[in-house]
Motif scaffolding. Sequence first.
Motif, PDB file in Angstrom:
ATOM      1  N   MET A   1       0.839  -1.190   0.000  1.00 18.18           N
ATOM      2  CA  MET A   1       0.000   0.000   0.000  1.00 18.18           C
ATOM      3  C   MET A   1       0.882   1.252   0.000  1.00 18.18           C
ATOM      4  O   MET A   1       1.913   1.295   0.659  1.00 18.18           O
ATOM      5  N   ARG A   2       0.466   2.241  -0.752  1.00 17.24           N
ATOM      6  CA  ARG A   2       1.242   3.475  -0.840  1.00 17.24           C
ATOM      7  C   ARG A   2       1.218   4.238   0.477  1.00 17.24           C
ATOM      8  O   ARG A   2       0.238   4.194   1.210  1.00 17.24           O
ATOM      9  N   ASP A   3       2.283   4.938   0.752  1.00 17.82           N
ATOM     10  CA  ASP A   3       2.360   5.775   1.946  1.00 17.82           C
ATOM     11  C   ASP A   3       1.894   7.183   1.562  1.00 17.82           C
ATOM     12  O   ASP A   3       2.675   7.983   1.047  1.00 17.82           O
ATOM     13  N   PHE A   4       0.625   7.465   1.787  1.00 18.13           N
ATOM     14  CA  PHE A   4       0.052   8.740   1.378  1.00 18.13           C
ATOM     15  C   PHE A   4       0.624   9.907   2.171  1.00 18.13           C
ATOM     16  O   PHE A   4       0.684  11.032   1.672  1.00 18.13           O
ATOM     17  N   LYS A   5       1.081   9.637   3.373  1.00 13.32           N
ATOM     18  CA  LYS A   5       1.717  10.694   4.181  1.00 13.32           C
ATOM     19  C   LYS A   5       3.013  11.138   3.505  1.00 13.32           C
ATOM     20  O   LYS A   5       3.300  12.327   3.416  1.00 13.32           O
ATOM     21  N   GLN A   6       3.771  10.175   3.014  1.00 13.58           N
ATOM     22  CA  GLN A   6       5.016  10.508   2.290  1.00 13.58           C
ATOM     23  C   GLN A   6       4.719  11.243   0.995  1.00 13.58           C
ATOM     24  O   GLN A   6       5.459  12.142   0.594  1.00 13.58           O
ATOM     25  N   GLU A   7       3.640  10.873   0.330  1.00 12.29           N
ATOM     26  CA  GLU A   7       3.252  11.553  -0.907  1.00 12.29           C
ATOM     27  C   GLU A   7       2.922  13.025  -0.629  1.00 12.29           C
ATOM     28  O   GLU A   7       3.291  13.905  -1.400  1.00 12.29           O
ATOM     29  N   ALA A   8       2.212  13.284   0.474  1.00  9.57           N
ATOM     30  CA  ALA A   8       1.899  14.669   0.846  1.00  9.57           C
ATOM     31  C   ALA A   8       3.186  15.432   1.155  1.00  9.57           C
ATOM     32  O   ALA A   8       3.345  16.592   0.757  1.00  9.57           O
ATOM     33  N   LEU A   9       4.105  14.773   1.831  1.00  9.40           N
ATOM     34  CA  LEU A   9       5.386  15.407   2.140  1.00  9.40           C
ATOM     35  C   LEU A   9       6.156  15.733   0.860  1.00  9.40           C
ATOM     36  O   LEU A   9       6.732  16.816   0.729  1.00  9.40           O
ATOM     37  N   ARG A  10       6.142  14.825  -0.106  1.00 12.97           N
ATOM     38  CA  ARG A  10       6.815  15.089  -1.391  1.00 12.97           C
ATOM     39  C   ARG A  10       6.216  16.319  -2.083  1.00 12.97           C
ATOM     40  O   ARG A  10       6.933  17.098  -2.699  1.00 12.97           O
ATOM     41  N   GLU A  11       4.914  16.470  -1.991  1.00  8.97           N
ATOM     42  CA  GLU A  11       4.276  17.651  -2.579  1.00  8.97           C
ATOM     43  C   GLU A  11       4.756  18.925  -1.903  1.00  8.97           C
ATOM     44  O   GLU A  11       4.926  19.960  -2.551  1.00  8.97           O
ATOM     45  N   SER A  12       4.998  18.876  -0.602  1.00  8.35           N
ATOM     46  CA  SER A  12       5.425  20.077   0.127  1.00  8.35           C
ATOM     47  C   SER A  12       6.776  20.604  -0.365  1.00  8.35           C
ATOM     48  O   SER A  12       7.037  21.803  -0.289  1.00  8.35           O
ATOM     49  N   TYR A  13       7.617  19.724  -0.882  1.00 16.39           N
ATOM     50  CA  TYR A  13       8.931  20.145  -1.380  1.00 16.39           C
ATOM     51  C   TYR A  13       8.799  21.102  -2.572  1.00 16.39           C
ATOM     52  O   TYR A  13       9.725  21.838  -2.883  1.00 16.39           O
TER      53      TYR A  13
ATOM     54  N   ILE B   1      -4.648   8.081  -5.250  1.00 19.95           N
ATOM     55  CA  ILE B   1      -4.512   9.533  -5.171  1.00 19.95           C
ATOM     56  C   ILE B   1      -5.289  10.143  -6.333  1.00 19.95           C
ATOM     57  O   ILE B   1      -5.052   9.813  -7.492  1.00 19.95           O
ATOM     58  N   VAL B   2      -6.238  11.012  -5.998  1.00 17.44           N
ATOM     59  CA  VAL B   2      -7.065  11.658  -7.029  1.00 17.44           C
ATOM     60  C   VAL B   2      -6.758  13.148  -7.165  1.00 17.44           C
ATOM     61  O   VAL B   2      -7.251  13.802  -8.081  1.00 17.44           O
ATOM     62  N   GLY B   3      -5.956  13.691  -6.250  1.00 20.36           N
ATOM     63  CA  GLY B   3      -5.579  15.104  -6.334  1.00 20.36           C
ATOM     64  C   GLY B   3      -4.314  15.365  -5.555  1.00 20.36           C
ATOM     65  O   GLY B   3      -4.048  14.736  -4.536  1.00 20.36           O
ATOM     66  N   ARG B   4      -3.521  16.287  -6.077  1.00 19.28           N
ATOM     67  CA  ARG B   4      -2.257  16.678  -5.444  1.00 19.28           C
ATOM     68  C   ARG B   4      -2.161  18.195  -5.443  1.00 19.28           C
ATOM     69  O   ARG B   4      -2.654  18.845  -6.361  1.00 19.28           O
ATOM     70  N   GLY B   5      -1.497  18.737  -4.432  1.00 19.67           N
ATOM     71  CA  GLY B   5      -1.300  20.177  -4.414  1.00 19.67           C
ATOM     72  C   GLY B   5      -0.311  20.601  -3.346  1.00 19.67           C
ATOM     73  O   GLY B   5       0.074  19.813  -2.478  1.00 19.67           O
ATOM     74  N   TYR B   6       0.096  21.833  -3.412  1.00 22.11           N
ATOM     75  CA  TYR B   6       1.009  22.418  -2.433  1.00 22.11           C
ATOM     76  C   TYR B   6       0.698  23.903  -2.339  1.00 22.11           C
ATOM     77  O   TYR B   6       0.094  24.492  -3.237  1.00 22.11           O
ATOM     78  N   ASN B   7       1.084  24.500  -1.215  1.00 23.26           N
ATOM     79  CA  ASN B   7       0.790  25.917  -1.067  1.00 23.26           C
ATOM     80  C   ASN B   7       1.795  26.736  -1.878  1.00 23.26           C
ATOM     81  O   ASN B   7       2.941  26.347  -2.067  1.00 23.26           O
TER      82      ASN B   7
ATOM     83  N   ASP C   1     -14.814  12.869  -7.161  1.00 26.50           N
ATOM     84  CA  ASP C   1     -13.787  12.215  -6.345  1.00 26.50           C
ATOM     85  C   ASP C   1     -13.635  12.830  -4.957  1.00 26.50           C
ATOM     86  O   ASP C   1     -12.791  12.390  -4.187  1.00 26.50           O
ATOM     87  N   ARG C   2     -14.409  13.826  -4.635  1.00 28.45           N
ATOM     88  CA  ARG C   2     -14.201  14.547  -3.379  1.00 28.45           C
ATOM     89  C   ARG C   2     -14.954  13.961  -2.196  1.00 28.45           C
ATOM     90  O   ARG C   2     -14.394  13.839  -1.104  1.00 28.45           O
ATOM     91  N   GLU C   3     -16.214  13.594  -2.405  1.00 30.24           N
ATOM     92  CA  GLU C   3     -17.017  13.111  -1.284  1.00 30.24           C
ATOM     93  C   GLU C   3     -16.453  11.821  -0.713  1.00 30.24           C
ATOM     94  O   GLU C   3     -16.101  10.907  -1.446  1.00 30.24           O
ATOM     95  N   ASP C   4     -16.334  11.781   0.609  1.00 34.05           N
ATOM     96  CA  ASP C   4     -15.802  10.632   1.358  1.00 34.05           C
ATOM     97  C   ASP C   4     -14.327  10.342   1.078  1.00 34.05           C
ATOM     98  O   ASP C   4     -13.832   9.256   1.397  1.00 34.05           O
ATOM     99  N   ALA C   5     -13.629  11.280   0.481  1.00 33.17           N
ATOM    100  CA  ALA C   5     -12.186  11.119   0.271  1.00 33.17           C
ATOM    101  C   ALA C   5     -11.454  11.422   1.584  1.00 33.17           C
ATOM    102  O   ALA C   5     -12.029  11.957   2.526  1.00 33.17           O
ATOM    103  N   VAL C   6     -10.186  11.066   1.627  1.00 34.76           N
ATOM    104  CA  VAL C   6      -9.326  11.356   2.769  1.00 34.76           C
ATOM    105  C   VAL C   6      -8.230  12.301   2.289  1.00 34.76           C
ATOM    106  O   VAL C   6      -7.665  12.102   1.210  1.00 34.76           O
ATOM    107  N   VAL C   7      -7.951  13.321   3.088  1.00 37.52           N
ATOM    108  CA  VAL C   7      -6.918  14.296   2.734  1.00 37.52           C
ATOM    109  C   VAL C   7      -5.730  14.110   3.668  1.00 37.52           C
ATOM    110  O   VAL C   7      -5.902  13.940   4.879  1.00 37.52           O
ATOM    111  N   TYR C   8      -4.536  14.118   3.094  1.00 37.03           N
ATOM    112  CA  TYR C   8      -3.288  14.074   3.855  1.00 37.03           C
ATOM    113  C   TYR C   8      -2.563  15.392   3.601  1.00 37.03           C
ATOM    114  O   TYR C   8      -2.369  15.769   2.444  1.00 37.03           O
ATOM    115  N   VAL C   9      -2.170  16.078   4.685  1.00 36.36           N
ATOM    116  CA  VAL C   9      -1.490  17.367   4.563  1.00 36.36           C
ATOM    117  C   VAL C   9      -0.199  17.306   5.378  1.00 36.36           C
ATOM    118  O   VAL C   9      -0.219  16.908   6.547  1.00 36.36           O
TER     119      VAL C   9
END
Length: 118
Positions: free
Chosen positions: A1-13, A31-37, A66-74
Amino acid sequence: MRDFKQEALRESYKSNYKYMLGAVIVKRGQIVGRGYNSVCYTGKNRPFNNGIHAEISAINDTRASDREDAVVYVARYRKCGSLGCAKPCDACEKVLRKLGIKTVWYSDYGNKWKRLSL
């Protein structure tokens, strides 16, 4: 299983903001969406308010279905190499709740992760 926490961290870079945050939105194990500030600029090349938050950037990368009932990792990356607090602000929480997202995992100091139920 993918580590979604690590994926969120990669986006932060990718962030060009002083607080580097990244987010991924996950539905049915994918993963259905990716983003960073990021800093946004006005037409006069001046920063505009607080820029775009990672959660909103990730939402903008999803389809409405893809949004309803999704989980967000930040995740927030600190230049010292550790995690920082990435709890969504009140405005982002409100948007996530309105879109039907019920769970957010966010990084916190001490390289810990916390769960937020919306």
